[in-house]
Design an enzyme around this catalytic site. Structure first.
Site, PDB file in Angstrom:
ATOM      1  N   SER A  57      43.529  62.916  25.943  1.00  0.00           N
ATOM      2  CA  SER A  57      44.466  62.901  24.821  1.00  0.00           C
ATOM      3  C   SER A  57      45.525  63.992  24.911  1.00  0.00           C
ATOM      4  CB  SER A  57      43.706  63.023  23.498  1.00  0.00           C
ATOM      5  OG  SER A  57      43.018  64.243  23.453  1.00  0.00           O
ATOM      6  N   HIS A  96      43.272  69.870  20.630  1.00  0.00           N
ATOM      7  CA  HIS A  96      44.565  69.265  20.332  1.00  0.00           C
ATOM      8  C   HIS A  96      45.568  70.320  19.875  1.00  0.00           C
ATOM      9  CE1 HIS A  96      43.246  64.794  19.712  1.00  0.00           C
ATOM     10  NE2 HIS A  96      43.245  65.156  20.983  1.00  0.00           N
ATOM     11  N   ASP A 123      46.027  63.410  13.901  1.00  0.00           N
ATOM     12  CA  ASP A 123      44.566  63.358  14.025  1.00  0.00           C
ATOM     13  C   ASP A 123      43.836  62.987  12.736  1.00  0.00           C
ATOM     14  OD1 ASP A 123      44.727  63.959  16.628  1.00  0.00           O
ATOM     15  OD2 ASP A 123      44.129  66.053  16.446  1.00  0.00           O
TER      16      ASP A 123
END
Lengths: 180, 167
Positions: A57, A96, A123
């Site tokens: 990701s 992230h 998210d």
């Protein structure tokens, strides 16, 4: 007959000493690894100073199998930083990037929104049901350094446990049979 | 002493040590780079500006973003992540950072750009404080190395204003 008994005794004593030294050196290896890990925990202030990237990701920045070094200081979290966070109800931490920060005037508490560079949306779908923001206590650390590929070792070992056992067995044999 | 095992061990240890040293040196060499970035952002239009049903203000902007980040690239640079954030203060929040647009610059050739865009992420306040709000637009960049330490820096551009009334 006397010299046979002596020889047997000397062999026995040597073996015991050898086994003991081997046990001690094995203990040294294990404990020094533990010391290094705990020392890293103290220095970085993060409960897991090194993490392996498991998903794509954050590609092309971080690929699966890359290693990240984390640091957890008291510095406030700001947009753009890459953080590792735990979501309630999820076992595996996520790496992230922070895209939104709202920091309270009076308490200094923060609301954080994250997104993977390679993901289309933010998210909120990954967070717990109904959760809109991450708070400070969800954050395990921020990424400060990067080392490619090395994490594959752990990925292979967790996904193919047989390789782990073969490796441990081989190392154990080496320790037992080596004489120095 | 000179068994195959020992020799392999020695070679492996030496190899790993040299690799680690080279990685450390590559990362340290990044400190020698003195970048001279430049950026300019223009708010071309307020497309719409309204209060959402949940009471939060939201605005849509059209922006011109131009920047030259070519000097950020060294031989240890994998990519540069660049993003534009609106930053402002409100009575309840000491700092609000809202990312409006971002991009990944994969190489030096892409690091000098001019982009005409609407905000990619929603520009939403946590309350209803955006009317007449003065805000900064900050161009942040995060340099992701091939190996080693990551760098980040920013250029703050001040003096942007939102309109007094919804539209």
């Amino acid at each position: 007959m006397g010299w046979i008994g002596e020889t047997v005794d000397s062999i026995k004593s040597i073996q015991i000493r050898q086994v003991l030294t081997q046990a001690v050196s094995l203990g040294m290896i294990v404990t020094s690894a533990l010391i290094i890990w705990k020392a890293l925990m103290c220095i970085t202030g993060s409960e897991s100073p090194v993490v392996v990237v498991l998903s794509g990701s954050m590609e092309p920045g971080f690929k699966r199998g890359d290693i990240l070094f984390l640091h957890m200081s008291n510095d406030p979290i700001r947009a753009g930083e890459i953080v590792v966070f735990n979501v309630d109800g999820r076992e595996i931490p996520i790496v992230h990037r922070v895209i939104k920060v709202h920091e309270r005037q009076d308490t200094g508490e923060v609301d954080i929104l994250t997104k993977g560079d390679n993901n289309y949306g933010d998210d909120r779908l990954l967070y717990a049901h109904g959760q809109l923001w991450l708070q400070r206590h969800h954050i395990m650390g921020r990424a400060v350094g990067f080392l490619p590929y090395v994490g594959w070792v752990t990925i292979i070992m967790t996904e193919k446990p047989i390789i782990k056992y073969i490796l441990i067995g081989a190392l154990g044999l080496l320790v037992i049979t080596s004489k120095d | 002493m000179h068994t195959v095992g020992y020799r392999m061990n020695a070679v492996l240890t030496l190899g790993v040590t040299i690799l680690a040293l080279i990685c450390a040196m590559a990362s340290l060499a990044d400190n020698l780079n003195l970048p001279s970035p430049s950026a300019h952002v223009q708010v071309l239009n307020i497309n719409w500006f309204q209060k959402q049903p949940n009471g939060n203000d939201e605005v849509s902007l059209t922006l011109n973003v131009s920047a030259d980040l070519q000097s950020m690239f060294t031989w240890n640079t994998k990519q540069v992540f660049v993003f534009l954030a609106a930053e402002y203060e409100t009575p309840q929040n000491a700092l609000n950072q809202v990312s409006l647009w971002d991009s990944i610059l994969p190489s030096k050739e892409h690091a000098k750009f001019l982009i005409h865009t609407t905000n990619k992420y929603r520009f939403t306040d946590q309350e209803s404080n955006l009317r007449g709000k003065e805000f900064n637009l900050t161009l942040h960049w995060h340099v992701m190395p091939k190996t080693g330490k990551m760098f980040a820096d920013k250029i703050v551009m001040t003096g942007y204003n939102l309109p007094q009334e919804y539209r």
